[in-house]
Motif scaffolding. Structure first.
Motif, PDB file in Angstrom:
ATOM      1  N   GLU A  33       0.821  -1.214   0.000  1.00 20.27           N
ATOM      2  CA  GLU A  33       0.000   0.000   0.000  1.00 20.27           C
ATOM      3  C   GLU A  33       0.855   1.264   0.000  1.00 20.27           C
ATOM      4  OE1 GLU A  33      -3.732  -2.040   2.458  1.00 20.27           O
ATOM      5  OE2 GLU A  33      -2.343  -0.663   3.469  1.00 20.27           O
ATOM      6  N   ILE A  34       1.917   1.262   0.802  1.00 22.00           N
ATOM      7  CA  ILE A  34       2.782   2.439   0.874  1.00 22.00           C
ATOM      8  C   ILE A  34       3.546   2.625  -0.429  1.00 22.00           C
ATOM      9  CG2 ILE A  34       4.755   3.453   2.067  1.00 22.00           C
ATOM     10  CD1 ILE A  34       2.122   3.481   3.651  1.00 22.00           C
ATOM     11  N   THR A  35       3.974   1.520  -1.033  1.00 19.02           N
ATOM     12  CA  THR A  35       4.684   1.600  -2.315  1.00 19.02           C
ATOM     13  C   THR A  35       3.789   2.224  -3.377  1.00 19.02           C
ATOM     14  OG1 THR A  35       6.012  -0.344  -1.763  1.00 19.02           O
ATOM     15  CG2 THR A  35       5.875   0.265  -4.085  1.00 19.02           C
ATOM     16  N   ALA A  36       2.515   1.887  -3.359  1.00 16.04           N
ATOM     17  CA  ALA A  36       1.574   2.442  -4.341  1.00 16.04           C
ATOM     18  C   ALA A  36       1.439   3.949  -4.194  1.00 16.04           C
ATOM     19  CB  ALA A  36       0.212   1.763  -4.191  1.00 16.04           C
ATOM     20  N   ALA A  37       1.592   4.458  -2.968  1.00 15.33           N
ATOM     21  CA  ALA A  37       1.497   5.901  -2.745  1.00 15.33           C
ATOM     22  C   ALA A  37       2.689   6.644  -3.355  1.00 15.33           C
ATOM     23  CB  ALA A  37       1.406   6.198  -1.247  1.00 15.33           C
ATOM     24  N   ASN A  38       3.872   5.964  -3.396  1.00 18.45           N
ATOM     25  CA  ASN A  38       5.040   6.457  -4.140  1.00 18.45           C
ATOM     26  C   ASN A  38       5.452   7.867  -3.727  1.00 18.45           C
ATOM     27  OD1 ASN A  38       7.103   6.157  -5.988  1.00 18.45           O
ATOM     28  ND2 ASN A  38       5.936   7.099  -7.656  1.00 18.45           N
ATOM     29  N   ARG A  39       5.548   8.089  -2.410  1.00 20.18           N
ATOM     30  CA  ARG A  39       5.920   9.420  -1.944  1.00 20.18           C
ATOM     31  C   ARG A  39       7.273   9.438  -1.232  1.00 20.18           C
ATOM     32  NH1 ARG A  39       2.362  11.864   2.001  1.00 20.18           N
ATOM     33  NH2 ARG A  39       1.942   9.777   2.749  1.00 20.18           N
ATOM     34  N   ARG A  40       7.920   8.277  -1.057  1.00 20.63           N
ATOM     35  CA  ARG A  40       9.147   8.236  -0.287  1.00 20.63           C
ATOM     36  C   ARG A  40      10.007   7.069  -0.734  1.00 20.63           C
ATOM     37  NH1 ARG A  40       5.074   7.101   4.364  1.00 20.63           N
ATOM     38  NH2 ARG A  40       3.760   7.645   2.615  1.00 20.63           N
ATOM     39  N   THR A  41      11.196   6.988  -0.208  1.00 16.01           N
ATOM     40  CA  THR A  41      12.054   5.840  -0.460  1.00 16.01           C
ATOM     41  C   THR A  41      11.598   4.692   0.429  1.00 16.01           C
ATOM     42  OG1 THR A  41      13.934   7.266  -0.976  1.00 16.01           O
ATOM     43  CG2 THR A  41      14.416   4.977  -0.401  1.00 16.01           C
ATOM     44  N   ILE A  42      11.255   3.569  -0.177  1.00 16.92           N
ATOM     45  CA  ILE A  42      10.734   2.433   0.579  1.00 16.92           C
ATOM     46  C   ILE A  42      11.737   1.294   0.513  1.00 16.92           C
ATOM     47  CG2 ILE A  42       8.871   0.745   0.750  1.00 16.92           C
ATOM     48  CD1 ILE A  42       7.158   2.992  -0.692  1.00 16.92           C
ATOM     49  N   VAL A  43      12.106   0.774   1.683  1.00 14.21           N
ATOM     50  CA  VAL A  43      13.072  -0.314   1.765  1.00 14.21           C
ATOM     51  C   VAL A  43      12.411  -1.500   2.455  1.00 14.21           C
ATOM     52  CG1 VAL A  43      15.364  -1.036   2.521  1.00 14.21           C
ATOM     53  CG2 VAL A  43      14.937   1.376   1.956  1.00 14.21           C
ATOM     54  N   PRO A  44      11.964  -2.516   1.706  1.00 13.93           N
ATOM     55  CA  PRO A  44      11.461  -3.734   2.342  1.00 13.93           C
ATOM     56  C   PRO A  44      12.635  -4.479   2.986  1.00 13.93           C
ATOM     57  CG  PRO A  44      10.850  -3.609   0.006  1.00 13.93           C
ATOM     58  CD  PRO A  44      11.903  -2.591   0.241  1.00 13.93           C
ATOM     59  N   ILE A  45      12.393  -5.112   4.126  1.00 13.28           N
ATOM     60  CA  ILE A  45      13.430  -5.910   4.777  1.00 13.28           C
ATOM     61  C   ILE A  45      12.882  -7.291   5.104  1.00 13.28           C
ATOM     62  CG2 ILE A  45      14.641  -3.929   5.756  1.00 13.28           C
ATOM     63  CD1 ILE A  45      13.290  -4.711   8.470  1.00 13.28           C
ATOM     64  N   SER A  46      13.771  -8.287   5.080  1.00 11.70           N
ATOM     65  CA  SER A  46      13.376  -9.662   5.377  1.00 11.70           C
ATOM     66  C   SER A  46      14.538 -10.393   6.037  1.00 11.70           C
ATOM     67  CB  SER A  46      12.961 -10.394   4.101  1.00 11.70           C
ATOM     68  OG  SER A  46      12.722 -11.770   4.378  1.00 11.70           O
ATOM     69  N   ALA A  47      14.202 -11.273   6.949  1.00 10.26           N
ATOM     70  CA  ALA A  47      15.199 -12.152   7.570  1.00 10.26           C
ATOM     71  C   ALA A  47      15.009 -13.589   7.113  1.00 10.26           C
ATOM     72  CB  ALA A  47      15.098 -12.071   9.088  1.00 10.26           C
ATOM     73  N   SER A  48      14.185 -13.795   6.069  1.00  9.93           N
ATOM     74  CA  SER A  48      13.876 -15.176   5.683  1.00  9.93           C
ATOM     75  C   SER A  48      13.894 -15.430   4.180  1.00  9.93           C
ATOM     76  CB  SER A  48      12.496 -15.562   6.225  1.00  9.93           C
ATOM     77  OG  SER A  48      11.481 -14.752   5.662  1.00  9.93           O
ATOM     78  N   LYS A  49      14.027 -14.387   3.362  1.00  8.60           N
ATOM     79  CA  LYS A  49      13.932 -14.623   1.922  1.00  8.60           C
ATOM     80  C   LYS A  49      14.726 -13.569   1.153  1.00  8.60           C
ATOM     81  CE  LYS A  49       9.554 -12.117   1.939  1.00  8.60           C
ATOM     82  NZ  LYS A  49       8.089 -12.263   1.936  1.00  8.60           N
ATOM     83  N   ALA A  50      15.226 -13.983  -0.014  1.00  3.41           N
ATOM     84  CA  ALA A  50      15.894 -13.045  -0.918  1.00  3.41           C
ATOM     85  C   ALA A  50      14.837 -12.200  -1.620  1.00  3.41           C
ATOM     86  CB  ALA A  50      16.729 -13.802  -1.943  1.00  3.41           C
ATOM     87  N   MET A  51      15.200 -10.960  -1.943  1.00  4.17           N
ATOM     88  CA  MET A  51      14.276 -10.050  -2.618  1.00  4.17           C
ATOM     89  C   MET A  51      15.007  -9.344  -3.754  1.00  4.17           C
ATOM     90  SD  MET A  51      12.177  -8.336   0.571  1.00  4.17           S
ATOM     91  CE  MET A  51      13.647  -7.616   1.307  1.00  4.17           C
ATOM     92  N   GLY A  52      14.260  -9.015  -4.785  1.00  2.00           N
ATOM     93  CA  GLY A  52      14.843  -8.281  -5.895  1.00  2.00           C
ATOM     94  C   GLY A  52      15.196  -6.858  -5.523  1.00  2.00           C
ATOM     95  N   ARG A  53      14.506  -6.332  -4.514  1.00  2.16           N
ATOM     96  CA  ARG A  53      14.772  -4.978  -4.043  1.00  2.16           C
ATOM     97  C   ARG A  53      14.574  -4.934  -2.542  1.00  2.16           C
ATOM     98  NH1 ARG A  53      11.589  -0.686  -2.751  1.00  2.16           N
ATOM     99  NH2 ARG A  53       9.731  -1.856  -3.347  1.00  2.16           N
ATOM    100  N   GLY A  54      15.531  -4.353  -1.826  1.00  2.00           N
ATOM    101  CA  GLY A  54      15.419  -4.245  -0.385  1.00  2.00           C
ATOM    102  C   GLY A  54      16.692  -4.680   0.315  1.00  2.00           C
ATOM    103  N   VAL A  55      16.560  -5.001   1.595  1.00  3.13           N
ATOM    104  CA  VAL A  55      17.669  -5.491   2.418  1.00  3.13           C
ATOM    105  C   VAL A  55      17.205  -6.766   3.087  1.00  3.13           C
ATOM    106  CG1 VAL A  55      19.146  -4.997   4.410  1.00  3.13           C
ATOM    107  CG2 VAL A  55      18.629  -3.179   2.774  1.00  3.13           C
ATOM    108  N   TYR A  56      18.005  -7.816   2.986  1.00  2.24           N
ATOM    109  CA  TYR A  56      17.563  -9.102   3.519  1.00  2.24           C
ATOM    110  C   TYR A  56      18.743  -9.894   4.084  1.00  2.24           C
ATOM    111  CZ  TYR A  56      19.126 -10.815  -1.080  1.00  2.24           C
ATOM    112  OH  TYR A  56      19.856 -11.108  -2.199  1.00  2.24           O
ATOM    113  N   VAL A  57      18.387 -10.925   4.874  1.00  2.77           N
ATOM    114  CA  VAL A  57      19.390 -11.797   5.477  1.00  2.77           C
ATOM    115  C   VAL A  57      19.072 -13.234   5.104  1.00  2.77           C
ATOM    116  CG1 VAL A  57      20.511 -12.523   7.617  1.00  2.77           C
ATOM    117  CG2 VAL A  57      19.593 -10.199   7.431  1.00  2.77           C
ATOM    118  N   LEU A  58      20.083 -13.945   4.606  1.00  2.00           N
ATOM    119  CA  LEU A  58      19.970 -15.370   4.317  1.00  2.00           C
ATOM    120  C   LEU A  58      21.093 -16.102   5.033  1.00  2.00           C
ATOM    121  CD1 LEU A  58      19.147 -15.574   0.484  1.00  2.00           C
ATOM    122  CD2 LEU A  58      17.587 -15.938   2.407  1.00  2.00           C
TER     123      LEU A  58
END
Length: 471
Positions: A238-263
């Motif tokens: 929902e926040i990404t759709a608003a497109n008003r800021r830099t959005i950084v998804p984060i995950s500790a369980s999966k690789a992502m095409g965009r964001g910061v994650y841990v494997l």
């Protein structure tokens, strides 16, 4: 202290005289406001009176004289039912706000060159560790850093602001309910799982409160959002759709095409053209387990949003000393280690610690949350024995029946002694884990007091053990 601006010469009612309320009252006075303080507890009124702060019985006061009600976050705003001060304020058209909102208005009123940077952190679990971690990284990098809010010192009790300061604030859902104009440079929403549902009227109300941390961000600001749970995924979309800021998804369980994650313990930054390996978190001794990997990913993303380099972020991750009451080792007697995870006030938080040990002697209980410990059934085989305390002990005993050995101990001191006796008798390396999966308020004022009581109980056991006497 930060003098509150915007209420000069006006009168503000302050209800709830614990740390937040008293700090807000002092900051309001320093900023030129008049205050009228009240609390239903005589001991709290006595503490305010001893300090020379003005007491006014708000139950009989003329509410038309007040410009605002500063409500402590522990006082119900809407559910299970509005507190009587809330009803009186609404009837008189008096604005209701909290200390974070007072801080926000003071920042917004300051000249541009004096406004500090603000990092706001919320989430069901991990927010205290993440807040402390971000503060540590910023301070280690030479920034003038203040850490507070729902952790440590109330925000208005922190050093006064200037243009080079960074305020790193942990925000609870209760505080966010009372906040409308905070504009963080970086917002962090770690995760959302059911908690405090009685105070928010259900899950939707709780999610709405947590989302408020993202409310006023604009172009150039950074939103760090955990996507390892369905609610976080939905909010990020929902926040990404608003497109008003830099959005950084984060995950500790999966690789992502965009964001910061841990494997498998390795931190990757995929915010650029390709994923880059930036740190081996298995070397970060104070950040064990997947839940701490999420905290590390959030902290790394947040400080980069402030303009710190990747190397400054990694150096801070590796030097972080850890936080009291969060998987904190408070002692070792022989082969038995004692782990203080008093901050685990719900089942999901307890899962994080329980998942970190293959076997443990578990101290649990207190004031139960909705759902109890049913969600932890997959971890019950790890429990050598459970030692139950507080209001939840009968309920938890029924859940554990036939799945784990149980002792109903009543008090934390008794549970610690019995768990130690069983652990030492095993002759094996053992962990006694306090991870209550409950609030503390049936027996302690807060989780810190509960953790401190556990530490004292361990120290009592250590004294005779040090003399060669069986404890």
């Amino acid at each position: 202290m930060i003098p509150v601006r915007g209420f000069e010469g006006r009168k503000v009612a302050v209800f709830g005289l614990a740390r937040t309320g008293l700090t807000a009252a002092r900051a309001l006075i320093l900023g030129g406001a008049e205050v009228a303080l009240w609390d239903e507890r005589p001991e709290s009124r006595a503490a305010a009176q001893a300090e020379g702060l003005p007491l006014v019985d708000l139950s009989t006061a003329d509410w038309s004289q007040f410009a605002a009600l500063m409500l402590s976050p522990g006082v119900p705003l809407t559910h299970p039912k509005p507190h009587w001060t809330v009803e009186k304020a609404k009837a008189a058209g008096v604005e209701i706000l909290g200390d974070i909102e007072l801080f926000a208005r003071t920042v917004n009123a300051a000249p541009e060159h004096k406004r500090p940077k603000i990092v706001a952190i919320t989430g069901t679990n991990g927010k205290s560790t993440t807040t402390a971690l971000i503060g540590h990284i910023c301070a280690a990098a030479g920034r003038a850093t203040r850490v507070g809010g729902n952790i440590g010192q109330g925000v208005l009790g922190l050093d006064d602001m200037h243009g080079g300061a960074v305020y790193v604030l942990e925000l609870s859902s209760y505080q966010l309910d009372l906040t409308s104009s905070l504009k963080p440079d970086v917002s962090v929403l770690l995760n959302v799982t059911p908690d405090h549902l009685d105070r928010h009227g259900g899950m939707e109300g709780y999610v709405t409160a947590k989302r408020r941390v993202l409310l006023n961000q604009g172009k150039g600001d950074t939103a760090v959002i955990g996507v390892d749970d369905p609610w976080g995924q939905r909010i990020c979309t929902e926040i990404t759709a608003a497109n008003r800021r830099t959005i950084v998804p984060i995950s500790a369980s999966k690789a992502m095409g965009r964001g910061v994650y841990v494997l498998q313990g390795v931190l990757y930054d995929a915010t650029g053209e390709r994923a880059v390996e930036v740190a081996d978190l298995l070397r970060a001794r104070s950040l064990p387990g997947r839940h701490n990997w999420q905290n590390a990913a959030a902290a790394y993303s947040a400080v980069k949003g402030l303009g710190l380099t990747a190397q400054e972020a990694v150096d801070g991750l590796m030097s972080f000393p850890g936080l009291a009451h969060r998987m904190e080792q408070v002692g070792q007697i022989g082969k038995v280690r004692f782990i203080n995870d008093s901050k685990a006030t719900n089942a999901d938080a307890a899962r994080q610690a329980m998942s970190s040990y293959p076997k443990f002697y578990w101290i649990a209980g207190g004031q139960p949350k909705a759902g109890g410990i049913e969600s932890l059934t997959d971890l019950f085989p790890r429990i050598e024995k459970a030692y139950l305390v507080g209001e939840a002990q009968k309920e938890f005993a029924a859940t554990l029946k036939g799945r784990a050995k149980v002792a109903e101990c009543g008090t934390l001191r008794a549970a610690t002694a019995e768990a130690y006796a069983d652990a030492i008798a095993s002759g094996q390396d053992a962990v006694v884990l306090l991870s209550p999966a409950c609030a503390s308020f049936d027996q302690f004022p807060d989780f810190e007091a509960r953790g401190d009581a556990f530490r004292r109980a361990v120290n009592e056991l250590a004294q005779p053990a040090a003399k060669g006497v069986r404890a």
